[in-house]
Scaffold this active site. Structure first.
Site, PDB file in Angstrom:
ATOM      1  N   THR A  38       0.698  -1.216   0.000  1.00 52.81           N
ATOM      2  CA  THR A  38       0.145  -0.080   0.018  1.00 52.81           C
ATOM      3  C   THR A  38       0.875   1.098   0.052  1.00 52.81           C
ATOM      4  O   THR A  38       0.537   2.309  -0.835  1.00 52.81           O
ATOM      5  CB  THR A  38      -0.898  -0.045   1.401  1.00 52.81           C
ATOM      6  OG1 THR A  38      -1.732  -1.388   1.381  1.00 52.81           O
ATOM      7  CG2 THR A  38      -1.875   1.183   1.211  1.00 52.81           C
TER       8      THR A  38
ATOM      9  N   VAL B  97       4.660   7.308  13.410  1.00 56.01           N
ATOM     10  CA  VAL B  97       3.728   8.193  13.959  1.00 56.01           C
ATOM     11  C   VAL B  97       2.480   8.729  13.193  1.00 56.01           C
ATOM     12  O   VAL B  97       3.195   9.722  12.624  1.00 56.01           O
ATOM     13  CB  VAL B  97       4.217   8.685  15.192  1.00 56.01           C
ATOM     14  CG1 VAL B  97       3.171   9.068  16.163  1.00 56.01           C
ATOM     15  CG2 VAL B  97       5.272   7.658  16.137  1.00 56.01           C
TER      16      VAL B  97
ATOM     17  N   GLY C  23       0.941   8.488  10.323  1.00 56.27           N
ATOM     18  CA  GLY C  23       1.153   8.510   9.045  1.00 56.27           C
ATOM     19  C   GLY C  23       1.579   9.824   8.493  1.00 56.27           C
ATOM     20  O   GLY C  23       2.653  10.163   8.549  1.00 56.27           O
TER      21      GLY C  23
ATOM     22  N   GLY D 189     -11.458  -2.087   4.618  1.00 55.97           N
ATOM     23  CA  GLY D 189     -10.105  -1.944   4.368  1.00 55.97           C
ATOM     24  C   GLY D 189      -9.617  -1.179   5.811  1.00 55.97           C
ATOM     25  O   GLY D 189      -8.400  -0.797   5.575  1.00 55.97           O
TER      26      GLY D 189
ATOM     27  N   ASP E  96      -0.333  -1.468  18.751  1.00 56.61           N
ATOM     28  CA  ASP E  96       0.180  -0.625  17.479  1.00 56.61           C
ATOM     29  C   ASP E  96       0.177   0.709  18.289  1.00 56.61           C
ATOM     30  O   ASP E  96       1.246   1.653  18.251  1.00 56.61           O
ATOM     31  CB  ASP E  96      -0.900  -0.407  16.615  1.00 56.61           C
ATOM     32  CG  ASP E  96      -0.736   0.425  15.679  1.00 56.61           C
ATOM     33  OD1 ASP E  96       0.064   0.065  14.632  1.00 56.61           O
ATOM     34  OD2 ASP E  96      -1.341   1.679  15.586  1.00 56.61           O
TER      35      ASP E  96
ATOM     36  N   LYS F 247       3.774   3.607  18.936  1.00 57.91           N
ATOM     37  CA  LYS F 247       3.743   5.043  18.511  1.00 57.91           C
ATOM     38  C   LYS F 247       3.888   6.040  19.727  1.00 57.91           C
ATOM     39  O   LYS F 247       4.653   7.068  19.630  1.00 57.91           O
ATOM     40  CB  LYS F 247       2.329   5.389  17.990  1.00 57.91           C
ATOM     41  CG  LYS F 247       2.078   4.475  16.563  1.00 57.91           C
ATOM     42  CD  LYS F 247       0.750   4.653  16.124  1.00 57.91           C
ATOM     43  CE  LYS F 247       0.566   4.243  14.661  1.00 57.91           C
ATOM     44  NZ  LYS F 247      -0.846   3.816  14.207  1.00 57.91           N
TER      45      LYS F 247
ATOM     46  N   GLY G 158      -3.089   5.402   5.423  1.00 57.94           N
ATOM     47  CA  GLY G 158      -3.685   5.554   4.133  1.00 57.94           C
ATOM     48  C   GLY G 158      -2.326   5.513   3.331  1.00 57.94           C
ATOM     49  O   GLY G 158      -1.517   6.132   3.581  1.00 57.94           O
TER      50      GLY G 158
HETATM   51  N1  LIG Z   1      -1.041   1.577   5.598  1.00 57.63           N
HETATM   52  C1  LIG Z   1      -0.924   2.513   6.156  1.00 57.63           C
HETATM   53  O1  LIG Z   1      -1.530   3.347   6.042  1.00 57.63           O
HETATM   54  C2  LIG Z   1       0.364   2.679   6.959  1.00 57.63           C
HETATM   55  C3  LIG Z   1       0.677   3.869   7.855  1.00 57.63           C
HETATM   56  C4  LIG Z   1       1.831   4.527   8.603  1.00 57.63           C
HETATM   57  C5  LIG Z   1       2.712   3.343   8.628  1.00 57.63           C
HETATM   58  N2  LIG Z   1       2.647   2.029   7.841  1.00 57.63           N
HETATM   59  C6  LIG Z   1       3.749   1.315   7.730  1.00 57.63           C
HETATM   60  O2  LIG Z   1       4.366   1.108   6.484  1.00 57.63           O
HETATM   61  C7  LIG Z   1       4.891  -0.114   6.386  1.00 57.63           C
HETATM   62  C8  LIG Z   1       4.247  -1.063   5.147  1.00 57.63           C
HETATM   63  O3  LIG Z   1       2.806  -0.862   5.285  1.00 57.63           O
HETATM   64  P1  LIG Z   1       1.749  -1.185   4.056  1.00 57.63           P
HETATM   65  O4  LIG Z   1       0.458  -0.779   4.493  1.00 57.63           O
HETATM   66  O5  LIG Z   1       2.139  -0.606   2.860  1.00 57.63           O
HETATM   67  O6  LIG Z   1       1.975  -2.903   4.070  1.00 57.63           O
HETATM   68  P2  LIG Z   1       1.671  -3.860   3.022  1.00 57.63           P
HETATM   69  O7  LIG Z   1       0.380  -3.325   2.032  1.00 57.63           O
HETATM   70  O8  LIG Z   1       1.314  -5.115   3.288  1.00 57.63           O
HETATM   71  O9  LIG Z   1       2.744  -4.043   2.111  1.00 57.63           O
HETATM   72  C9  LIG Z   1       4.041  -4.771   2.496  1.00 57.63           C
HETATM   73  C10 LIG Z   1       4.884  -5.143   1.209  1.00 57.63           C
HETATM   74  O10 LIG Z   1       6.142  -5.744   1.433  1.00 57.63           O
HETATM   75  C11 LIG Z   1       6.187  -7.029   1.040  1.00 57.63           C
HETATM   76  N3  LIG Z   1       6.997  -7.824   1.990  1.00 57.63           N
HETATM   77  C12 LIG Z   1       6.413  -8.279   3.157  1.00 57.63           C
HETATM   78  N4  LIG Z   1       7.297  -8.841   3.802  1.00 57.63           N
HETATM   79  C13 LIG Z   1       8.562  -9.108   3.002  1.00 57.63           C
HETATM   80  C14 LIG Z   1       9.633  -9.678   3.072  1.00 57.63           C
HETATM   81  N5  LIG Z   1      10.258 -10.521   4.051  1.00 57.63           N
HETATM   82  N6  LIG Z   1      10.469  -9.475   1.818  1.00 57.63           N
HETATM   83  C15 LIG Z   1      10.021  -8.654   0.789  1.00 57.63           C
HETATM   84  N7  LIG Z   1       8.818  -8.243   0.769  1.00 57.63           N
HETATM   85  C16 LIG Z   1       8.037  -8.240   1.729  1.00 57.63           C
HETATM   86  C17 LIG Z   1       4.702  -7.424   0.838  1.00 57.63           C
HETATM   87  O11 LIG Z   1       4.598  -8.446  -0.044  1.00 57.63           O
HETATM   88  P3  LIG Z   1       3.356  -9.548  -0.202  1.00 57.63           P
HETATM   89  O12 LIG Z   1       2.484  -8.806  -1.080  1.00 57.63           O
HETATM   90  O13 LIG Z   1       3.709 -10.902  -0.804  1.00 57.63           O
HETATM   91  O14 LIG Z   1       2.779  -9.614   1.284  1.00 57.63           O
HETATM   92  C18 LIG Z   1       4.158  -6.212   0.739  1.00 57.63           C
HETATM   93  O15 LIG Z   1       3.862  -6.183  -0.863  1.00 57.63           O
HETATM   94  C19 LIG Z   1       4.571  -1.105   7.590  1.00 57.63           C
HETATM   95  O16 LIG Z   1       5.759  -0.983   8.503  1.00 57.63           O
HETATM   96  C20 LIG Z   1       3.316  -0.261   8.079  1.00 57.63           C
HETATM   97  O17 LIG Z   1       3.119  -0.416   9.580  1.00 57.63           O
HETATM   98  C21 LIG Z   1       1.624   2.062   7.156  1.00 57.63           C
END
Ligand SMILES: NC(=O)c1ccc[n+]([C@@H]2O[C@H](COP(=O)([O-])OP(=O)(O)OC[C@H]3O[C@@H](n4cnc5c(N)ncnc54)[C@H](OP(=O)(O)O)[C@@H]3O)[C@@H](O)[C@H]2O)c1
Length: 417
Positions: free
Chosen positions: A11, A124, A126, A179, A193, A197, A294
């Site tokens: 994402t 923290v 976003g 979602g 979580d 933070k 997001g």
């Molecule tokens: N989403 C948010 O709103 C948000 C906000 C603030 C912070 N964050 C942080 O940002 C980070 C990413 O979040 P996200 O929501 O983008 O997560 P996500 O959609 O699950 O994306 C993670 C990606 O990393 C890949 N991945 C996971 N483990 C891996 C590994 N060992 N080797 C290679 N690729 C790997 C996953 O592949 P697969 O497709 O195979 O699973 C996926 O494509 C997290 O630390 C999250 O806490 C997210």
């Protein structure tokens, strides 16, 4: 130009790649690698044609990338990547709160040892630049409290119970469909979580070194629609509130469902929005609010860190003072007025039994609230307590748990504003 190797094309990773591309020419960065397990299914046609797509982390570490961007999530593989990148003389940017809350000091030391930048502003809230706001904007104050709404999933579920009167399980299902909640939502609901933070906020804002497992955590799973009805009668709403309070050299950190006054800005926060309020000894209250999650808002925070990392390579900038934090005495003396909801099989003498236990533990009852006309076989009512300490209250609740008139375990929530 600084070369960026992006690891984790999910994402946030894909939103960041789009943002880098949309703003090309406006920043000193170019995407050199996209790394993800099973990368073939991730390939898109809209990145620059010279981007290397790979599923090999060793290839990223050995590459000529200047900055590694960790957006995989998880903690063990993220730690391996982050420490490896810094040792290989690359700067590191991450949005991974668990990684920073657990290993921030160590990674910052590694960054210093290797003359590299470590950016974690997206960990923290976003897209809300609260960490740089605390670190730089409020450097002139001495912060005594930092608190607010740090988890969009809990906020979505609680507002859903409030507005639709849904049972918890249904509100959770809706959040998952929309979602807003993961398939396994425990980290959000039970406070891990927000605790990570809060530990980062306390560290950056108050210079206090604390691991997330020292944060007192209470789950939102037991909050019901009837709790909102009683809260509304008290002029309040219910939100998952995180607070770090510094008092007489001791710090107390707590995350859990809490009553907030309907007039407070915290009660107006909806969906995935976050709001953080810091209180300074000299400057009073400052609020930071906006999109806490997001892809796009988080990608903005990540890009801001990448730009800082690039600037750092050209002119040494100060790092976020993560490792300058002091160990501090951790206290479990969380003090507040309390709302305690009971569900009982009604019979004479219940209130006096409860009052005896509270009195025995040194707590004063403020008021008793009971709506008329409810089912006596499963009767919910609320006792509000004058200011007391959470550990004192927990002992009383444990004793109360032995009474046979209880239909379910009592739910205690602080009244924070
Ligand atoms: N989403 C948010 O709103 C948000 C906000 C603030 C912070 N964050 C942080 O940002 C980070 C990413 O979040 P996200 O929501 O983008 O997560 P996500 O959609 O699950 O994306 C993670 C990606 O990393 C890949 N991945 C996971 N483990 C891996 C590994 N060992 N080797 C290679 N690729 C790997 C996953 O592949 P697969 O497709 O195979 O699973 C996926 O494509 C997290 O630390 C999250 O806490 C997210």
């Amino acid at each position: 130009v600084c070369k960026v190797a992006l690891v984790g094309f999910g994402t946030v990773g894909s939103a960041l790649a789009r943002l880098l591309y949309a703003r090309r020419g406006e920043h000193p960065l170019s995407l050199s690698h996209v790394c993800n397990r099973g990368v073939d299914r991730k390939k898109v046609g809209w990145t620059a044609s010279d981007v290397v797509w790979t599923d090999s982390i060793p290839q990223v570490l050995a590459s000529d990338a200047d900055i590694v961007l960790e957006l995989m999530g998880d903690i063990d593989s993220a730690y391996e990547l982050a420490s490896g990148a810094l040792r290989w003389g690359k700067s590191l940017v991450t949005a991974n709160k668990q990684l920073i809350a657990h290993f921030g000091s160590e990674l910052l030391q590694l960054a210093r040892d290797h003359g590299q930048y470590l950016g974690f502003g997206a960990c923290v809230a976003g897209g809300v630049p609260v960490l740089s706001g605390l670190q730089e904007g409020l450097a002139g104050d001495r912060l005594v409290q930092i608190g607010g709404i740090l988890n969009g999933t809990c906020n979505y579920i609680l507002t859903r119970i409030e507005q639709a009167g849904s049972p918890f399980s249904e509100a959770l299902r809706k959040a998952q469909q929309a979602g807003f909640a993961e398939a396994d939502p425990s980290f959000d609901l039970d406070g891990q979580d927000a605790a990570a933070k809060l530990a980062i906020l306390a560290r950056v804002g108050m210079k206090i070194a604390i691991l997330p497992d020292r944060v007192i955590r209470r789950s939102i799973r037991d909050v019901t629609a009837i709790d909102f009805e009683y809260a509304h009668e008290l002029g309040c709403s219910i939100r998952q509130i995180s607070t770090a309070t510094l008092r007489q050299g001791e710090v107390c950190l707590r995350v859990g469902p809490s009553l907030v006054s309907k007039g407070s800005p915290l009660a107006q926060v909806s969906g995935s929005q976050n709001l953080i309020v810091s209180t300074g000894e000299f400057g009073g209250e400052t609020s930071f609010g906006g999109q806490g999650a997001g892809g796009e808002p988080t990608a903005v925070a990540v890009l801001s860190d990448l730009i800082q990392a690039a600037n750092y390579r050209f002119h040494e900038l100060p790092l976020l003072e993560y490792s300058a934090a002091k160990e501090s005495l951790v206290s479990n003396r969380f003090e507040s007025r309390y709302f305690v909801r009971f569900v009982v099989r009604d019979r004479p003498g219940i209130i006096s039994s409860l009052a005896d236990v509270f009195a025995h533990h040194g707590m004063n009852i403020d008021a008793i609230h009971q709506r008329p006309g409810l089912d006596k076989a499963c009767l919910p009512f609320v006792i509000t307590l004058e200011t007391c300490c959470e550990s004192q209250l927990s002992s009383a609740i444990e004793e109360i748990g032995k009474f046979d008139f209880l239909v379910s375990a009592p739910l205690a929530m602080p009244i924070v504003q």
